[in-house]
Scaffold this active site. Structure first.
Site, PDB file in Angstrom:
ATOM      1  N   CYS A  20      25.085  34.440 -19.988  1.00 34.28           N
ATOM      2  CA  CYS A  20      23.862  34.395 -19.180  1.00 34.28           C
ATOM      3  C   CYS A  20      24.043  35.129 -17.861  1.00 34.28           C
ATOM      4  O   CYS A  20      23.098  35.300 -17.113  1.00 34.28           O
ATOM      5  CB  CYS A  20      23.447  32.952 -18.933  1.00 34.28           C
ATOM      6  SG  CYS A  20      23.002  32.080 -20.453  1.00 34.28           S
ATOM      7  N   GLY A  58      16.748  26.248 -22.798  1.00 35.27           N
ATOM      8  CA  GLY A  58      17.544  25.281 -22.071  1.00 35.27           C
ATOM      9  C   GLY A  58      17.405  25.384 -20.564  1.00 35.27           C
ATOM     10  O   GLY A  58      17.413  24.369 -19.860  1.00 35.27           O
ATOM     11  N   THR A  59      17.267  26.591 -20.041  1.00 39.71           N
ATOM     12  CA  THR A  59      17.180  26.775 -18.595  1.00 39.71           C
ATOM     13  C   THR A  59      15.925  26.118 -18.035  1.00 39.71           C
ATOM     14  O   THR A  59      15.980  25.408 -17.019  1.00 39.71           O
ATOM     15  CB  THR A  59      17.205  28.265 -18.235  1.00 39.71           C
ATOM     16  OG1 THR A  59      18.472  28.816 -18.608  1.00 39.71           O
ATOM     17  CG2 THR A  59      16.993  28.482 -16.745  1.00 39.71           C
ATOM     18  N   GLN A 104      25.196  23.550 -25.488  1.00 39.79           N
ATOM     19  CA  GLN A 104      26.265  24.011 -26.371  1.00 39.79           C
ATOM     20  C   GLN A 104      26.599  23.025 -27.491  1.00 39.79           C
ATOM     21  O   GLN A 104      27.265  23.405 -28.464  1.00 39.79           O
ATOM     22  CB  GLN A 104      27.535  24.304 -25.556  1.00 39.79           C
ATOM     23  CG  GLN A 104      27.448  25.560 -24.698  1.00 39.79           C
ATOM     24  CD  GLN A 104      27.332  26.841 -25.518  1.00 39.79           C
ATOM     25  OE1 GLN A 104      27.781  26.911 -26.655  1.00 39.79           O
ATOM     26  NE2 GLN A 104      26.723  27.863 -24.923  1.00 39.79           N
TER      27      GLN A 104
END
Length: 380
Positions: free
Chosen positions: A329, A70-71, A178
């Protein structure tokens, strides 16, 4: 007992996902860019996975780009949209994941954009009137608002935000890490330019993710070095990660409603028992609202306690319970949660994020409540 209640940080790999991945970790090892048979069979697996993801999300295969998570997907959408379209103004919220906040802050430091923040209330809800007015007065800008917050669980109406952005030609990106695999995303009907996913949030492998980029957008690459992902992401593909994330998404959609009912029941049981069992317990954001928050997340604010101050997560761990004090994270960081600070949460109260999956049980919930009661000196 050994209880895992940190599923917003990562989830257990589904055995069926591992089964799908194993052939590409062992026998099917060809480079997908090679033209020989070993390469072609692996290329076929990647494109089959892309087609599967697209079908599930009601998108086209050409709109799906596989990433390392996702990052990377967030960075690609934000940085490359800003650079490609010459965007000068960006609006986000102060409680976004750092994959978004830090990326946009860096863009501002480089002089690429001016960064603006949506107004939020004490529960973390976005002031939609302020947001809509900002969009009207900043056409051709960029808005990045997450679908649901990873710490307090608040769900945002990205369809309404997207419609407003569409009317004023604003690029709209949403961090859906999420909610992907937990809620239905019909991307053909959603007015949005980019969404992202990380496979390990829905029982897929770590190091796997994807970016959905609406086909009307043509942005420059984020990673150079090869023609992979239709020249949008250089580097040999993570084949078994791609196969794994596609399988995990397929499994998530297959039994999504039954999984949701099971987890919602666990969350409600946890809320009810904590409220009844620990005087002064509170819940951060909208996390205790079963209709307006992630069914997988509950952020608990516990009464001041000298014995547990700064030690609550450690004490829970000693009792075999894994949970989080904020976004996982940021593990190892000495500062507290930027989300709770934005909500002006009381610093003398310890806050814990408990997050659930379909693999959790009522027995685990009951055990956790009993241990919290013991830690706070509540007699059974």
């Amino acid at each position: 007992m050994n209880i895992y209640l940190d599923n917003a940080a990562t989830t257990a790999l589904d055995e069926k996902v591992l089964e799908a991945m194993l052939p590409y970790m062992k026998g099917h090892y060809g480079n997908p860019s090679s033209v020989h048979s070993h390469g072609r069979e692996v290329r076929t697996a990647i494109e089959r996975s892309r087609k599967k993801v697209a079908e599930i999300l009601n998108a086209t295969p050409g709109e799906i780009f596989f990433t390392s998570g996702g990052t990377e997907a967030d960075n690609t959408a934000l940085v490359c949209a800003i650079e490609t379209y010459g965007i000068k103004d960006v609006l986000t919220s102060p409680i976004e994941h750092h994959a978004v906040l830090h990326t946009l802050e860096e863009c501002e430091k480089r002089g690429l954009v001016t960064l603006h923040f949506a107004q939020i209330d004490i529960n973390g809800q976005i002031d939609m009137d302020h947001l809509n007015e900002w969009i009207k007065t900043h056409p051709h800008s960029l808005v990045s608002i997450m679908h649901a917050n990873n710490e307090i669980g608040n769900i945002n109406d990205i369809k309404a935000i997207g419609q407003q952005c569409k009317e004023h030609e604003v690029f709209f990106h949403s961090d859906t890490v999420q909610t992907m695999g937990h809620y239905v995303h019909n991307l053909k009907e959603l007015p949005i330019d980019a969404v992202v996913a990380g496979g390990h949030k829905f029982h897929g492998p770590k190091g796997s993710g994807f970016l959905y980029l609406n086909k009307k957008n043509k942005i420059r690459p984020f990673i150079y070095g090869g023609a992979q992902e239709r020249s949008m992401r250089g580097g040999t593909e993570n084949v078994y990660g791609i196969v794994g994330i596609a399988k995990a998404l397929e499994l998530a959609y297959t039994d999504m409603e039954s999984h949701k009912r099971h987890v919602q029941q666990l969350k409600k049981r946890f809320i009810d028992q904590l409220t009844e069992g620990i005087p002064g317990v509170e819940f951060n954001g909208l996390s205790a609202d079963l209709n307006r928050s992630l069914y997988t997340v509950l952020n608990v604010s516990l009464p001041p306690s000298e014995e547990n101050s700064g030690m609550l997560l450690f004490n829970l761990d000693l009792n075999g319970i894994s949970s989080s004090g904020g976004s996982a994270c940021s593990s190892g960081a000495t500062v507290g949660s930027h989300v709770l600070r934005a909500l002006n949460a009381q610093p003398e109260r310890d806050s814990v994020r408990f997050s659930f999956s379909r693999f959790n049980t009522q027995e685990e919930i009951d055990y956790t409540v009993e241990k919290l009661k013991e830690l706070y000196g509540v007699m059974a």
